[in-house]
Design a protein around this motif. Sequence first.
Motif, short mmCIF file in Angstrom:
data_model
loop_
_atom_site.label_atom_id
_atom_site.label_comp_id
_atom_site.label_asym_id
_atom_site.label_seq_id
_atom_site.Cartn_x
_atom_site.Cartn_y
_atom_site.Cartn_z
N HIS A 85 0.85 -1.20 0.00
CA HIS A 85 0.00 0.00 0.00
C HIS A 85 0.88 1.24 0.00
O HIS A 85 1.92 1.29 0.65
CB HIS A 85 -0.90 0.00 1.23
N GLU A 86 0.46 2.28 -0.71
CA GLU A 86 1.28 3.47 -0.85
C GLU A 86 1.46 4.24 0.46
O GLU A 86 2.48 4.91 0.65
CB GLU A 86 0.69 4.40 -1.92
N ASP A 87 0.49 4.15 1.37
CA ASP A 87 0.61 4.85 2.66
C ASP A 87 -0.28 4.15 3.68
O ASP A 87 -1.37 4.63 4.02
CB ASP A 87 0.20 6.32 2.50
N SER A 88 0.20 3.02 4.17
CA SER A 88 -0.61 2.22 5.09
C SER A 88 -0.86 2.94 6.41
O SER A 88 -1.91 2.77 7.02
CB SER A 88 0.06 0.87 5.34
N ALA A 89 0.10 3.76 6.88
CA ALA A 89 -0.07 4.48 8.14
C ALA A 89 -1.29 5.40 8.07
O ALA A 89 -2.13 5.42 8.98
CB ALA A 89 1.18 5.28 8.47
N THR A 90 -1.39 6.16 6.99
CA THR A 90 -2.52 7.06 6.80
C THR A 90 -3.82 6.29 6.63
O THR A 90 -4.86 6.66 7.20
CB THR A 90 -2.30 7.97 5.59
N ALA A 91 -3.76 5.21 5.88
CA ALA A 91 -4.97 4.41 5.64
C ALA A 91 -5.52 3.83 6.93
O ALA A 91 -6.74 3.89 7.19
CB ALA A 91 -4.65 3.30 4.65
N TYR A 92 -4.65 3.28 7.76
CA TYR A 92 -5.10 2.72 9.04
C TYR A 92 -5.57 3.83 9.99
O TYR A 92 -6.54 3.66 10.73
CB TYR A 92 -4.00 1.90 9.69
N ALA A 93 -4.88 4.96 9.98
CA ALA A 93 -5.30 6.09 10.84
C ALA A 93 -6.67 6.61 10.40
O ALA A 93 -7.48 7.03 11.24
CB ALA A 93 -4.26 7.19 10.79
N ASN A 94 -6.93 6.59 9.09
CA ASN A 94 -8.23 7.04 8.60
C ASN A 94 -9.36 6.12 9.05
O ASN A 94 -10.51 6.56 9.16
CB ASN A 94 -8.20 7.14 7.08
N GLU A 95 -9.03 4.86 9.30
CA GLU A 95 -10.04 3.94 9.86
C GLU A 95 -10.48 4.43 11.24
O GLU A 95 -11.65 4.36 11.61
CB GLU A 95 -9.48 2.52 9.95
N VAL A 96 -9.51 4.92 12.01
CA VAL A 96 -9.81 5.47 13.33
C VAL A 96 -10.62 6.76 13.18
O VAL A 96 -11.59 7.00 13.92
CB VAL A 96 -8.52 5.72 14.14
N LYS A 97 -10.21 7.58 12.23
CA LYS A 97 -10.94 8.82 11.96
C LYS A 97 -12.40 8.54 11.63
O LYS A 97 -13.32 9.22 12.11
CB LYS A 97 -10.27 9.58 10.82
N ASN A 98 -12.62 7.51 10.81
CA ASN A 98 -13.99 7.14 10.44
C ASN A 98 -14.80 6.70 11.65
O ASN A 98 -15.99 7.03 11.77
CB ASN A 98 -13.97 6.02 9.39
N ILE A 99 -14.16 5.97 12.55
CA ILE A 99 -14.84 5.53 13.77
C ILE A 99 -15.25 6.73 14.62
O ILE A 99 -16.36 6.78 15.15
CB ILE A 99 -13.92 4.58 14.58
N ILE A 100 -14.35 7.71 14.72
CA ILE A 100 -14.65 8.92 15.49
C ILE A 100 -15.85 9.65 14.88
O ILE A 100 -16.78 10.07 15.60
CB ILE A 100 -13.42 9.85 15.53
N GLU A 101 -15.85 9.79 13.56
CA GLU A 101 -16.94 10.49 12.88
C GLU A 101 -18.27 9.76 13.05
O GLU A 101 -19.31 10.38 13.28
CB GLU A 101 -16.59 10.66 11.40
N GLN A 102 -18.22 8.43 12.95
CA GLN A 102 -19.45 7.64 13.12
C GLN A 102 -19.98 7.74 14.56
O GLN A 102 -21.19 7.80 14.77
CB GLN A 102 -19.17 6.18 12.75
N ALA A 103 -19.06 7.78 15.51
CA ALA A 103 -19.46 7.94 16.92
C ALA A 103 -20.14 9.29 17.13
O ALA A 103 -21.17 9.39 17.82
CB ALA A 103 -18.25 7.80 17.83
N HIS A 104 -19.56 10.33 16.54
CA HIS A 104 -20.14 11.67 16.66
C HIS A 104 -21.54 11.74 16.05
O HIS A 104 -22.43 12.42 16.59
CB HIS A 104 -19.23 12.70 15.99
N GLU A 105 -21.74 11.03 14.95
CA GLU A 105 -23.06 11.01 14.31
C GLU A 105 -24.11 10.39 15.23
O GLU A 105 -25.30 10.72 15.14
CB GLU A 105 -22.98 10.22 13.00
#
Length: 309
Positions: free
Chosen positions: A123-143
């Motif tokens: 993957h071209e940037d696995s660190a960002t991709a995995y961190a974005n999974e956490v970001k998505n969880i945060i956004e879903q929790a806020h919703e």
Amino acid sequence: VGHCHPDVVKAAHNQNQLLNTNSRYLHDNLVDYAERLSKTLPEKLCIFYFLNSGSEANDLALRLARQYTKHEDVIVLDHAYHGHLTSLIDISPYKFRNLEGQKEWVHVAPVPDTYRGLYREDHEDSATAYANEVKNIIEQAHERGRKIAAFFVESLPSVGGQIIPPAGYFQKVAEHLHKAGGVFIADEIQVGFGRVGKHFWAFQLQGEDFIPDIVTMGKPIGNGHPIACVATTKEIAGAFAATGVEYFNTFGGNPVSCAIGLAVLDVIEKEHLQAHATEVGNFLMKLLKEQKTKHPIIGDVRYRCHIYI
């Protein structure tokens, strides 16, 4: 340090002959030990709570995070295990999936595994991709009207398979987390105290620019003796103290435990155990990687930091 190391045994014996009492009574060993530990950590982590076990340390870290943020929810990695107390079983997918299941305030992020995970070595940037999974969880929790108190993670997920997160992952997760008002808790109970060789703390593998908000310690801290610690910032500790409910642990930080903790640090330094871990680890990794080249059945080579004493 090794079972029944003579320096550790002697420190325990000598202090036992002098005094052992609960931590309501002030004793220099407590202050001396906190000072020694502080020299191994970033300056920001300057407040220490002493306890008897890693589970106690993680439970306190959870309390600190919730008091500071005024939020409840916790993000953990899949397969994680953080201790045997009820509060920690609730944030340990390794356990709760076989018990009462996942609480609504617990959110599970994918393990940042570049070998078998969602985003792999190619993957071209696995660190960002995995961190974005956490970001998505945060956004879903806020919703759903929920707010995140903490991201709770072993600095090297050990129960999850000895996973080495891609460099930069923690920094990116912390950025998303702090924007959401949460704190980053690094569980170093199984992987701290020089076990990774290259650094004293496993979170330091992510780079000098990464500093957790809370660090928990256990297992190797006392070489088999029951002692543990939580290190955090003045801000988080201040919010915790502001409740007016003091934190008291009867035997956490008692003179004998602290004498043992100091002796363990002395031995690590005197016997160059961190450098030894690096040397032996590199030697074993070299030989195992040679076997990987020879045998296609070997897919990956990783190291295990799970020696209790």
